[in-house]
Scaffold this motif. Structure first.
Motif, PDB file in Angstrom:
ATOM      1  N   ARG A 198      50.679  60.406 123.244  1.00 56.75           N
ATOM      2  CA  ARG A 198      51.916  61.185 123.370  1.00 56.75           C
ATOM      3  C   ARG A 198      52.404  61.205 124.815  1.00 56.75           C
ATOM      4  O   ARG A 198      53.593  61.154 125.074  1.00 56.75           O
ATOM      5  N   ARG A 208      58.709  69.001 127.893  1.00 57.79           N
ATOM      6  CA  ARG A 208      58.742  69.313 126.462  1.00 57.79           C
ATOM      7  C   ARG A 208      57.371  69.108 125.842  1.00 57.79           C
ATOM      8  O   ARG A 208      56.902  69.918 125.052  1.00 57.79           O
ATOM      9  N   SER A 212      53.482  71.098 123.416  1.00 57.97           N
ATOM     10  CA  SER A 212      52.747  70.664 122.217  1.00 57.97           C
ATOM     11  C   SER A 212      51.285  71.089 122.322  1.00 57.97           C
ATOM     12  O   SER A 212      50.611  71.240 121.305  1.00 57.97           O
ATOM     13  N   THR A 215      51.652  74.415 120.572  1.00 58.76           N
ATOM     14  CA  THR A 215      52.002  74.445 119.141  1.00 58.76           C
ATOM     15  C   THR A 215      50.947  73.751 118.272  1.00 58.76           C
ATOM     16  O   THR A 215      50.670  74.210 117.173  1.00 58.76           O
ATOM     17  N   LEU A 216      50.363  72.659 118.763  1.00 54.95           N
ATOM     18  CA  LEU A 216      49.334  71.989 117.964  1.00 54.95           C
ATOM     19  C   LEU A 216      48.114  72.894 117.802  1.00 54.95           C
ATOM     20  O   LEU A 216      47.408  72.825 116.794  1.00 54.95           O
ATOM     21  N   PHE A 219      49.222  75.716 115.222  1.00 58.24           N
ATOM     22  CA  PHE A 219      49.267  75.224 113.843  1.00 58.24           C
ATOM     23  C   PHE A 219      47.904  74.675 113.400  1.00 58.24           C
ATOM     24  O   PHE A 219      47.810  74.049 112.358  1.00 58.24           O
ATOM     25  N   GLU A 221      46.327  72.181 114.303  1.00 55.31           N
ATOM     26  CA  GLU A 221      46.298  70.735 114.129  1.00 55.31           C
ATOM     27  C   GLU A 221      45.382  70.086 115.168  1.00 55.31           C
ATOM     28  O   GLU A 221      45.005  68.934 115.037  1.00 55.31           O
ATOM     29  N   TYR A 230      42.954  67.319 124.851  1.00 56.25           N
ATOM     30  CA  TYR A 230      44.303  66.888 124.500  1.00 56.25           C
ATOM     31  C   TYR A 230      45.234  66.978 125.708  1.00 56.25           C
ATOM     32  O   TYR A 230      45.958  66.026 126.028  1.00 56.25           O
TER      33      TYR A 230
ATOM     34  N   ARG B 110      59.719  70.059 113.409  1.00 53.09           N
ATOM     35  CA  ARG B 110      58.894  68.979 113.972  1.00 53.09           C
ATOM     36  C   ARG B 110      59.775  67.988 114.710  1.00 53.09           C
ATOM     37  O   ARG B 110      60.811  67.578 114.202  1.00 53.09           O
ATOM     38  N   HIS B 111      59.329  67.604 115.899  1.00 55.42           N
ATOM     39  CA  HIS B 111      60.011  66.524 116.616  1.00 55.42           C
ATOM     40  C   HIS B 111      59.718  65.209 115.903  1.00 55.42           C
ATOM     41  O   HIS B 111      58.758  65.115 115.123  1.00 55.42           O
ATOM     42  N   ASP B 113      58.207  62.745 116.831  1.00 55.83           N
ATOM     43  CA  ASP B 113      56.840  62.265 117.060  1.00 55.83           C
ATOM     44  C   ASP B 113      55.801  63.110 116.334  1.00 55.83           C
ATOM     45  O   ASP B 113      54.599  62.932 116.538  1.00 55.83           O
ATOM     46  N   GLY B 114      56.249  64.043 115.490  1.00 57.95           N
ATOM     47  CA  GLY B 114      55.316  64.803 114.678  1.00 57.95           C
ATOM     48  C   GLY B 114      54.845  66.102 115.299  1.00 57.95           C
ATOM     49  O   GLY B 114      54.149  66.883 114.655  1.00 57.95           O
ATOM     50  N   VAL B 115      55.224  66.353 116.555  1.00 58.31           N
ATOM     51  CA  VAL B 115      54.772  67.571 117.230  1.00 58.31           C
ATOM     52  C   VAL B 115      55.600  68.762 116.760  1.00 58.31           C
ATOM     53  O   VAL B 115      56.823  68.696 116.723  1.00 58.31           O
ATOM     54  N   PRO B 116      54.923  69.859 116.398  1.00 58.35           N
ATOM     55  CA  PRO B 116      55.681  71.050 115.985  1.00 58.35           C
ATOM     56  C   PRO B 116      56.284  71.765 117.189  1.00 58.35           C
ATOM     57  O   PRO B 116      55.774  71.677 118.301  1.00 58.35           O
TER      58      PRO B 116
END
Lengths: 300, 300
Positions: A198, A208, A212, A215-216, A219, A221, A230, B110-111, B113-116
């Motif tokens: 990413r 931005r 993540s 948020t990841l 959630f 994830e 990460y 979700r963007h 790229d899959g990121v929330p």
């Protein structure tokens, strides 16, 4: 005696006439830990016995010891700079005892947008690692608080850039909302690789993407214990992409990572995944660089 | 009663039958300052008199009060989301007294790229500001610790993104080496504009450019008292460029900044310099958004 005297560490090497390292000492008496006026005393306490054992021997020091907050400011050499340019700007300090004590200056350059960039200490590591320089431009990566990327050609540093990756990682983990979801642990390879991907993705969107790492976690994830890994990947991936963009054109197929830490291993992993052939050199290669400077100054 | 109950602030509004604000109160009892289990007591202490004066009156709350660390978690509505989607996911809490107390959920998306990405509280400000929505997509910018950019169309939030600009500025000033060269002061317009220009320059190179807030200070090219302004510009310029890249295509010619702080004025300045026509709305516009949700829920 060669000393790599940085912000937080002091690494001293006792070097023989033949250039080989006979002894080494490392302390936490980095420049930030030394009171103004106390540098000579710290030098004496650290390597006084080495100096007395070799009367008239020379002490060469590189790193933040030559900054405004150090022992004495050694004005930067302008890039392109090699051993000759550094030798021409050595700054001598009065340390008492028998034998000269000299500070190797750092290197400065301007990016095309006019912004200055600087290094202190890394120039000796790079010149040491570039001893086998075969004429083609060689790329060096020095991971750390302020990571450096440098191109060396013909024994001179012809380009470099600094990235605040390590410090950003530290302050975000310790002081930002991103740290709140993190559980101990930072060696999750899958999360590190996800972050890398990413971080290096086009277009660069660091402000931005940093979010993540929250948020990841929110959630579920990425597990709490993998969030540090990460974020580390996200930042290192961003650095690699930014370095490639700064260099312009196609990335060099091979490069050398200087350092032997866990962090250097991460950079090696990250760079190999991106297709680079990666060699490694230890930080101690700074000694070889300082010896090149000493030779150019007629001191060795 | 409408309450914008965020991480660090609580803003309460007494709203009449006609939707006009009759009274307002702000306290520092943000979600972080409230002990678990103490939310009902804080509500009573803050607006208990308003509630008793209008028996059966409704209390609507938005913001982090609906997060896991808040009073009760209100699961996010998925974007695209407008008043109807939010009204369908209101969460009721037991606050004692006469009249219902409801939490408006946040919005998630979700963007590519899959990121929330997530917001809590901003959705009510955006829907309030978009009351005059004429059908074309409208762009909103909400400066802050975690800046939000959002596109609204037909009364629904169809896109948004979060940028960690404000928090990064704070941790870098307080905890990184960049803060060490800074002297008090952050209203130097020239330095702010220089930072803006560098921050928005192509290609995006934030990790590298952050270091310029050190080197320009080291080289006395930006005065110590202007370095905070420079860093602020660098980060806001980066955010604007990242937002444009995230939105894709040509930037919208006009947008609305929500907020009335010094920071909002800086964003306005920055956006106008980049060619946008900028309107402004106060944070209190959240009340209009909450009333749209109340209407959609048949509560008003």
């Amino acid at each position: 005696v060669c000393i790599d005297w940085g912000t937080s560490r002091l690494r001293a090497y006792l070097v023989g006439e033949d250039g080989s390292v006979h002894d080494r000492r490392a302390t936490a008496q980095g420049v930030m830990a030394v009171a103004p006026g106390a540098f000579a005393a710290v030098l004496e306490a650290t390597v006084g016995d080495w100096r007395r054992a070799s009367p008239g021997g020379i002490v060469l020091m590189s790193g933040m010891v030559g900054s405004r907050q150090g022992w004495r400011e050694a004005p930067y050499a302008e890039s392109p700079a090699g051993a000759a340019e550094l030798a021409g700007r050595l700054v001598e300090v009065d340390a008492g005892g028998d034998g000269r004590v000299l500070i190797v200056p750092g290197v400065a350059r301007r990016h095309p947008d006019g912004v200055p960039d600087v290094m202190r200490g890394e120039e000796c590591q790079i010149l040491g690692a570039a001893a086998a320089d075969d004429g083609a431009p060689l790329l060096y990566v020095l991971p750390g608080t302020h990571s450096k990327w440098a191109l060396c050609q013909g024994g001179r540093i012809i380009w470099f850039a600094t990235f605040m990756t390590g410090e950003l990682f530290a302050v975000l983990c310790e002081h930002s909302i991103l740290g709140r979801l993190m559980a101990p642990g930072d060696d999750d390879a899958a999360a590190f690789h996800e972050g890398l991907e990413r971080g290096a993705a086009e277009p660069p969107l660091l402000l931005r993407r940093l979010f993540s790492a929250r948020t990841l976690g929110l959630f579920d994830e990425i597990p709490a214990a993998a969030l540090r890994g990460y974020l580390s990947g996200l930042l290192i991936g961003s650095e690699i992409r930014e370095a490639e963009l700064s260099l312009g054109g196609a990335p060099a197929p091979r490069l050398t990572v200087i350092g032997a830490s866990t962090l250097a291993a991460r950079y090696r992993d990250a760079l190999e995944r991106r297709g680079y052939r990666v060699a490694e050199q230890p930080e101690e290669v700074a000694v070889a660089g300082m010896l090149r400077v000493a030779a150019a100054a007629g001191l060795w």
